[in-house]
Design an enzyme around this catalytic site. Structure first.
Site, PDB file in Angstrom:
ATOM      1  N   ARG A   1       0.861  -1.189   0.000  1.00  0.00           N
ATOM      2  CA  ARG A   1       0.000   0.000   0.000  1.00  0.00           C
ATOM      3  C   ARG A   1       0.900   1.243   0.000  1.00  0.00           C
ATOM      4  O   ARG A   1       1.873   1.296   0.754  1.00  0.00           O
ATOM      5  CB  ARG A   1      -0.938   0.004   1.213  1.00  0.00           C
ATOM      6  CG  ARG A   1      -1.945  -1.146   1.191  1.00  0.00           C
ATOM      7  CD  ARG A   1      -3.050  -0.962   2.211  1.00  0.00           C
ATOM      8  NE  ARG A   1      -3.969   0.091   1.815  1.00  0.00           N
ATOM      9  CZ  ARG A   1      -4.917   0.585   2.628  1.00  0.00           C
ATOM     10  NH1 ARG A   1      -5.034   0.126   3.855  1.00  0.00           N
ATOM     11  NH2 ARG A   1      -5.738   1.539   2.210  1.00  0.00           N
TER      12      ARG A   1
ATOM     13  N   GLN B   1     -15.211   1.939   7.023  1.00  0.00           N
ATOM     14  CA  GLN B   1     -14.439   1.800   8.269  1.00  0.00           C
ATOM     15  C   GLN B   1     -15.178   2.440   9.448  1.00  0.00           C
ATOM     16  O   GLN B   1     -15.020   2.020  10.592  1.00  0.00           O
ATOM     17  CB  GLN B   1     -13.063   2.475   8.131  1.00  0.00           C
ATOM     18  CG  GLN B   1     -12.086   1.745   7.231  1.00  0.00           C
ATOM     19  CD  GLN B   1     -12.115   2.263   5.803  1.00  0.00           C
ATOM     20  OE1 GLN B   1     -13.136   2.760   5.337  1.00  0.00           O
ATOM     21  NE2 GLN B   1     -11.018   2.129   5.099  1.00  0.00           N
TER      22      GLN B   1
ATOM     23  N   ASP C   1      -2.601   9.276   7.593  1.00  0.00           N
ATOM     24  CA  ASP C   1      -1.769   8.247   6.974  1.00  0.00           C
ATOM     25  C   ASP C   1      -0.380   8.769   6.648  1.00  0.00           C
ATOM     26  O   ASP C   1       0.582   8.002   6.584  1.00  0.00           O
ATOM     27  CB  ASP C   1      -2.443   7.707   5.714  1.00  0.00           C
ATOM     28  CG  ASP C   1      -3.641   6.867   6.120  1.00  0.00           C
ATOM     29  OD1 ASP C   1      -4.728   7.453   6.313  1.00  0.00           O
ATOM     30  OD2 ASP C   1      -3.479   5.657   6.311  1.00  0.00           O
TER      31      ASP C   1
HETATM   32  O1  MRU Z   1      -7.591   2.446   4.103  1.00  0.00           O
HETATM   33  P1  MRU Z   1      -7.369   2.402   5.577  1.00  0.00           P
HETATM   34  O2  MRU Z   1      -8.513   1.810   6.343  1.00  0.00           O
HETATM   35  O3  MRU Z   1      -6.050   1.782   5.933  1.00  0.00           O
HETATM   36  O4  MRU Z   1      -7.291   3.936   5.998  1.00  0.00           O
HETATM   37  C1  MRU Z   1      -7.132   4.269   7.343  1.00  0.00           C
HETATM   38  C2  MRU Z   1      -7.165   5.714   7.606  1.00  0.00           C
HETATM   39  O5  MRU Z   1      -7.264   6.527   6.726  1.00  0.00           O
HETATM   40  C3  MRU Z   1      -6.979   6.126   9.033  1.00  0.00           C
HETATM   41  O6  MRU Z   1      -7.696   7.283   9.310  1.00  0.00           O
HETATM   42  C4  MRU Z   1      -5.483   6.415   9.268  1.00  0.00           C
HETATM   43  O7  MRU Z   1      -4.710   5.331   8.852  1.00  0.00           O
HETATM   44  C5  MRU Z   1      -5.190   6.721  10.673  1.00  0.00           C
HETATM   45  S1  MRU Z   1      -5.235   5.272  11.678  1.00  0.00           S
HETATM   46  C6  MRU Z   1      -4.714   5.639  13.229  1.00  0.00           C
END
Ligand code: MRU
Length: 354
Positions: A97, A204, A245
């Site tokens: 990713r 999520q 992220d």
């Molecule tokens: O695609 P994901 O579910 O990995 O994205 C997660 C997010 O965008 C969260 O807000 C981010 O990683 C912060 S987690 C503490």
């Protein structure tokens, strides 16, 4: 008291001890709680790619464990040959990713350990790398607890707090970043009510944030993403807190798609917009958010809900998984080392180098 304990019941998405790893399959929550076993780096890479495990810090933890599995299985007596093979394994994990920098941070930490100890035997390197992966796993929860304490003062008693995506225990080693701040505010005796955006297309918010807050008995109300503006206009939201992220050197924040929209709405309604993230999410090598790679995910996440078709066959789709919120829309960035406000460029550098 709800929300404050870190005990045997605490939610953690990854179990790693005695060289064994299990991950809670986050694709199946909240309907099923299924733990999957992992024992090689290819399996861990697939778990990250397919979102069994997700959330920036949790991806970093998983990658470190995957790197150790890979290291454990390298067959050579030469440290140099070992390191060359180890780098290739880390490259496979790094390709899973692109946006969350914690993935690359964790792999770099594993490689740095190996690089600095090339005078040791291969067996010693393998033992050291297992210890390093364990340390990354355990430190993550502890730093989320610290981060929560740094930020809880920003959450007023009685606050109704909007959050987007899942930046909770499920997205970290445990406790959470944005939800960690909320847990810390609750632990400090404040009444806090959370409004969770459902967070299309991967949901999520509805599947994970709602699940873990409900489990922790923290009041949570679920809304569709397009309802946030209405609630703000009615005075029903006091502040916003999200995770990140990747944060660029100037304070621009990449987070789950839709975060930027929420930040614009918050500014229009003069509502504070907070970002909670560990130091490992800050990428000082990127001057601003335009340089952050944004992952595009499979069209099927939008056209289908499991096997149910939601859009016409052959329709053109865009599915960026993240967006970038410019730093001018961010009221404060909360880290485990302190809070950044105002001149992000200087303060983030200070926090990273502290
Ligand atoms: O695609 P994901 O579910 O990995 O994205 C997660 C997010 O965008 C969260 O807000 C981010 O990683 C912060 S987690 C503490």
């Amino acid at each position: 008291m709800p929300g404050c304990q870190v005990d045997a019941n605490t939610i953690r998405p990854i179990r790693f001890f005695n060289g064994k790893c299990q991950m809670l399959d986050q694709r199946l929550l909240p309907a099923e709680e299924v733990w999957l076993d992992y024992n090689d780096y290819q399996g861990v890479a697939e778990a990250i790619r397919s979102m069994v495990v997700r959330g920036a810090p949790a991806i970093g933890v998983a990658a470190a464990i995957g790197a150790w599995f890979g290291a454990r299985d390298i067959e050579t007596e030469s440290s140099e040959e070992f390191f060359a093979a180890f780098e290739k394994i880390c490259d496979v994990l790094a390709a899973t990713r692109p946006t969350a920098v914690n993935l690359f941070w964790a792999l770099e930490r594993m490689k740095s350990f190996a690089r600095a100890n090339l005078d040791r035997s291969v067996l010693e390197l393998k033992i050291g790398l297992e210890y390093e992966a364990l340390a990354i796993t355990q430190e993550d929860e502890q730093l989320c607890i610290k981060l929560g304490r740094q930020g809880e003062g920003l959450i007023p008693d009685g606050a109704r707090v909007l959050t987007h995506c899942n930046a909770g225990a499920l997205a970290t080693g445990g406790y959470g970043t944005a939800l960690g701040v909320i847990r810390a505010a609750v632990a400090a005796g404040k009444k806090v009510a959370v409004i969770a955006d459902e967070t299309r297309p991967f949901l999520q918010g509805s599947r994970l944030t709602a699940w873990e807050l409900q489990k922790d008995q923290i009041p949570v109300t679920l809304i569709c993403d397009n309802m946030a503006g209405y609630l703000m206009s009615k005075g029903e939201i006091d502040c916003v807190i999200v995770g990140a992220d990747r944060i660029a050197a100037n304070g621009d924040v990449a987070n789950k798609i839709g975060t930027y929209t929420v930040a614009v709405l918050a500014r229009e309604h003069q509502i504070p917009f907070y970002v909670a993230a560990p130091i490992s999410t800050i990428d000082l090598s990127l001057a601003d958010g335009s340089l952050i790679p944004i992952e595009e995910r499979d069209a099927r996440e939008i056209t289908h809900l499991k096997d149910v078709q939601l859009a016409p066959e052959g329709i053109a789709i865009r599915n960026p998984a993240f967006d970038v919120t410019p730093h001018r829309l961010v009221t404060a960035i909360i880290t485990e080392r302190g809070v950044a406000q105002g001149d992000y460029q200087a303060r983030l550098a200070e926090l990273v180098n502290a």
